[in-house]
Design a protein around this motif. Structure first.
Motif, PDB file in Angstrom:
ATOM      1  N   VAL A 193       0.857  -1.181   0.000  1.00 25.05           N
ATOM      2  CA  VAL A 193       0.000   0.000   0.000  1.00 25.05           C
ATOM      3  C   VAL A 193       0.897   1.236   0.000  1.00 25.05           C
ATOM      4  N   ILE A 194       0.618   2.155  -0.919  1.00 22.53           N
ATOM      5  CA  ILE A 194       1.423   3.371  -1.071  1.00 22.53           C
ATOM      6  C   ILE A 194       0.633   4.567  -0.560  1.00 22.53           C
ATOM      7  N   TYR A 195       1.257   5.338   0.319  1.00 26.02           N
ATOM      8  CA  TYR A 195       0.638   6.552   0.858  1.00 26.02           C
ATOM      9  C   TYR A 195       1.445   7.764   0.378  1.00 26.02           C
ATOM     10  N   PRO A 196       1.065   8.394  -0.736  1.00 25.11           N
ATOM     11  CA  PRO A 196       1.839   9.536  -1.253  1.00 25.11           C
ATOM     12  C   PRO A 196       2.018  10.663  -0.242  1.00 25.11           C
ATOM     13  N   LYS A 197       1.014  10.883   0.616  1.00 22.51           N
ATOM     14  CA  LYS A 197       1.122  11.976   1.591  1.00 22.51           C
ATOM     15  C   LYS A 197       2.250  11.693   2.583  1.00 22.51           C
ATOM     16  N   ASN A 198       2.398  10.435   2.986  1.00 21.80           N
ATOM     17  CA  ASN A 198       3.478  10.067   3.903  1.00 21.80           C
ATOM     18  C   ASN A 198       4.845  10.254   3.253  1.00 21.80           C
ATOM     19  N   ILE A 199       4.940   9.898   1.987  1.00 20.58           N
ATOM     20  CA  ILE A 199       6.208  10.035   1.264  1.00 20.58           C
ATOM     21  C   ILE A 199       6.634  11.501   1.248  1.00 20.58           C
ATOM     22  N   THR A 200       5.691  12.384   0.953  1.00 18.62           N
ATOM     23  CA  THR A 200       5.985  13.817   0.910  1.00 18.62           C
ATOM     24  C   THR A 200       6.438  14.330   2.265  1.00 18.62           C
ATOM     25  N   ALA A 201       5.694  13.956   3.307  1.00 21.05           N
ATOM     26  CA  ALA A 201       6.030  14.429   4.651  1.00 21.05           C
ATOM     27  C   ALA A 201       7.398  13.931   5.092  1.00 21.05           C
ATOM     28  N   ASP A 202       7.734  12.680   4.767  1.00 18.26           N
ATOM     29  CA  ASP A 202       9.041  12.134   5.145  1.00 18.26           C
ATOM     30  C   ASP A 202      10.180  12.913   4.482  1.00 18.26           C
ATOM     31  N   TYR A 203      10.023  13.233   3.198  1.00 22.71           N
ATOM     32  CA  TYR A 203      11.066  13.990   2.492  1.00 22.71           C
ATOM     33  C   TYR A 203      11.274  15.358   3.130  1.00 22.71           C
ATOM     34  N   ILE A 204      10.167  16.038   3.417  1.00 22.44           N
ATOM     35  CA  ILE A 204      10.275  17.384   3.991  1.00 22.44           C
ATOM     36  C   ILE A 204      10.825  17.326   5.402  1.00 22.44           C
ATOM     37  N   LEU A 205      10.364  16.355   6.192  1.00 23.25           N
ATOM     38  CA  LEU A 205      10.850  16.219   7.564  1.00 23.25           C
ATOM     39  C   LEU A 205      12.350  15.938   7.581  1.00 23.25           C
ATOM     40  N   LEU A 221       7.398   0.686  10.568  1.00 24.36           N
ATOM     41  CA  LEU A 221       6.607   0.048  11.635  1.00 24.36           C
ATOM     42  C   LEU A 221       5.361   0.875  11.949  1.00 24.36           C
ATOM     43  N   ASP A 222       4.628   1.237  10.880  1.00 23.31           N
ATOM     44  CA  ASP A 222       3.399   2.034  11.038  1.00 23.31           C
ATOM     45  C   ASP A 222       3.641   3.325  11.812  1.00 23.31           C
ATOM     46  N   GLY A 223       4.796   3.949  11.580  1.00 20.02           N
ATOM     47  CA  GLY A 223       5.103   5.221  12.216  1.00 20.02           C
ATOM     48  C   GLY A 223       5.662   5.108  13.617  1.00 20.02           C
ATOM     49  N   ASN A 224       5.860   3.868  14.105  1.00 21.04           N
ATOM     50  CA  ASN A 224       6.370   3.676  15.467  1.00 21.04           C
ATOM     51  C   ASN A 224       7.895   3.741  15.542  1.00 21.04           C
ATOM     52  N   ALA A 225       8.567   3.769  14.399  1.00 18.97           N
ATOM     53  CA  ALA A 225      10.026   3.802  14.386  1.00 18.97           C
ATOM     54  C   ALA A 225      10.502   4.606  13.180  1.00 18.97           C
ATOM     55  N   GLU A 226      11.775   4.945  13.196  1.00 18.70           N
ATOM     56  CA  GLU A 226      12.374   5.680  12.089  1.00 18.70           C
ATOM     57  C   GLU A 226      13.638   4.966  11.615  1.00 18.70           C
ATOM     58  N   ALA A 227      13.868   5.041  10.328  1.00 18.24           N
ATOM     59  CA  ALA A 227      15.137   4.603   9.748  1.00 18.24           C
ATOM     60  C   ALA A 227      15.790   5.837   9.152  1.00 18.24           C
ATOM     61  N   LEU A 228      16.993   6.160   9.624  1.00 19.00           N
ATOM     62  CA  LEU A 228      17.664   7.393   9.222  1.00 19.00           C
ATOM     63  C   LEU A 228      19.063   7.101   8.705  1.00 19.00           C
ATOM     64  N   GLU A 269      20.573  12.544   6.023  1.00 15.76           N
ATOM     65  CA  GLU A 269      20.534  12.476   4.561  1.00 15.76           C
ATOM     66  C   GLU A 269      19.228  11.849   4.071  1.00 15.76           C
ATOM     67  N   THR A 270      18.726  10.865   4.811  1.00 18.79           N
ATOM     68  CA  THR A 270      17.531  10.124   4.421  1.00 18.79           C
ATOM     69  C   THR A 270      16.740   9.784   5.672  1.00 18.79           C
ATOM     70  N   LEU A 271      15.412   9.801   5.551  1.00 17.35           N
ATOM     71  CA  LEU A 271      14.571   9.483   6.702  1.00 17.35           C
ATOM     72  C   LEU A 271      13.305   8.797   6.221  1.00 17.35           C
ATOM     73  N   TYR A 272      12.952   7.684   6.869  1.00 15.97           N
ATOM     74  CA  TYR A 272      11.690   7.001   6.587  1.00 15.97           C
ATOM     75  C   TYR A 272      11.015   6.645   7.902  1.00 15.97           C
TER      76      TYR A 272
END
Length: 452
Positions: A344-356, A377-384, A371-374
């Protein structure tokens, strides 16, 4: 840091909610008062009702002291104008959402001549994410780091993989693959696992690895690693155009079903190597007639979330195709994930991650940048991914001797293009990029990985 967001639609709202957790002063601007009132009830932000392209409105919003202005209205031209005025008023950094393909080849000119710091194209980013999934159809989600040299891939553990009951460390030993299991989602919880964590059938497992090592691991457990040969796309919007263009470059056959005849004619001119069908993509007979049951992939990109999910469920019932559905609404992601319809692709999440990612990088002042952020885990974690610019408390010290925070994994080291899953005696050096997976939100500098 002071940030102005012009446009309080789905992207603006999602972005404001995420930036609120970053200890940032937020000012919201929109022409619709109800949007401002609704959003300000839920987050700590100042709201201004007005046109973001008006210098008076922007001055009222505090553009003369703002650090960043982000324009995410529904109009590309309005977003660019907002950024231009803000840049002239204060020389602050500016980010614009620009979606129309006509501007895609003009990004360099817009950034250089108009002074826009960053251009975000959600449709293009979504299409790129989908194309990666069709290149590697066994993965449910793929995020890239180190300019494609490292991937974070999520897959579902099936009985035929024979991983049930194995610990994370046993998997590494048994398959002798240079991968790192960095996140596990089970029915009961989500976690960043230690070596003794037991994996069960049905778990969603995320691994970090180079594309080559990831493919080798998947082959060993019996997962298909070859890209799809063909794709049926329902909906002929902007994402479909970008996706079809990318897939044709990958020598993947493309068939687009679109209801609007004028749009079909336009797509036929833009994509002469694709098959464009004028018809109702929700019509069962048409889908069967066009070969859905034999298709290797099926992507639903209509403007209705319900249609996209329903079509993916139908395709799942009659075919073995790789399924990808676009969903705009973020409120029901847990329900949609439980349907097990593939990716499932959420374009709004992709945009927010890039800006954040960009906002967090500009806040840094201690010698390393995000340099990169995603969000995972349904928003419970980050990969940076951090780029190490200068020496700090974490450099040139064996990793085993660092007092790392709990629920944090140091996943990969990228040194001069060479990718390595780090061990205890490895050291972070200036010039490296380092990938971190953690449940701790808001890391801005590499030294944030240390226990305070």
């Amino acid at each position: 840091m002071q940030v102005i967001i012009v446009g309080c639609g789905k992207v603006g709202r999602n972005l404001a909610e995420q930036l609120q957790a970053e200890d940032i002063d937020i000012t919201l601007v929109d022409v619709i008062a109800d949007k401002i009132d609704d959003l300000c009830e839920n987050i700590d932000a100042m709201g201004i009702v007005g046109n973001g392209a008006s210098i008076n409105t922007l001055m009222e919003a505090g553009v003369d002291t703002a650090d960043i202005l982000i324009a995410v209205t529904a109009s590309d031209e309005l977003n660019l104008l907002c950024c231009l005025i803000a840049q002239k008023a204060n020389h602050c950094q500016t980010i614009a959402r620009v979606r129309n393909p006509i501007y895609e080849k003009e990004i360099g000119f817009i950034k250089e001549r108009l002074g826009v710091t960053m251009i975000i194209n959600p449709e293009f980013a979504a299409a790129q994410e989908i194309s990666r999934l069709l290149r590697f159809p066994s993965a449910i989600k793929i995020d890239t780091f180190a300019r494609g040299r490292v991937e974070l891939l999520k897959f579902k553990v099936l009985p035929e993989f024979k991983l049930d009951g194995m610990s994370v460390s046993q998997i590494s030993d048994a398959f002798r693959s240079d991968i790192l299991v960095c996140a596990i989602e089970s029915r009961d919880n989500v976690s960043i696992p230690g070596g003794d964590h037991i994996i069960h059938d049905g778990d969603m497992v995320s691994i970090l690895a180079s594309p080559l090592n990831a493919a080798a691991f998947f082959r060993k457990i019996g997962l298909k690693t070859n890209q799809v040969k063909n794709c049926i796309i329902v909906g002929g919007g902007t994402i479909s155009y970008y996706l079809a263009h990318a897939l044709l470059d990958m020598k993947i056959g493309v068939k687009i079903i679109e209801q609007n005849k004028n749009r079909c004619e336009h797509l036929s001119e833009l994509l002469p190597d694709a098959t464009i069908i004028n018809g109702d993509g929700t019509n069962r007979s048409l889908l069967l007639e066009e070969g859905l049951s034999e298709s290797e992939s099926f992507v639903t990109l209509t403007n209705l979330d319900e249609e996209n999910v329903f079509l993916a469920l139908f395709a799942k019932s009659i075919s073995d195709a790789k399924l990808v559905a676009k969903v705009n609404r973020l409120e029901f992601d847990d329900v949609i994930d439980s349907l097990d319809i593939g990716s499932v692709i959420y374009p709004k999440n992709i945009t927010a991650d890039y800006i954040l990612q960009y906002v967090r990088a500009t806040q840094n002042s201690i010698g390393s940048n995000v340099e990169t952020l995603y969000h995972i885990l349904d928003g419970n974690a980050e990969a940076l991914e951090f780029a190490i610019r200068e020496e700090s408390a974490v450099t040139y010290i064996p990793l085993a001797e660092l007092n790392l925070r709990k629920n944090l994994l140091l996943g990969c080291l990228n040194r001069n293009g060479r990718i390595r899953i780090p061990r205890g005696q490895d050291m972070i050096q200036v010039g490296d990029t380092v990938i971190i997976v953690t449940t701790h939100k808001g890391l801005r500098d590499i030294t944030d990985i240390l226990e305070k």
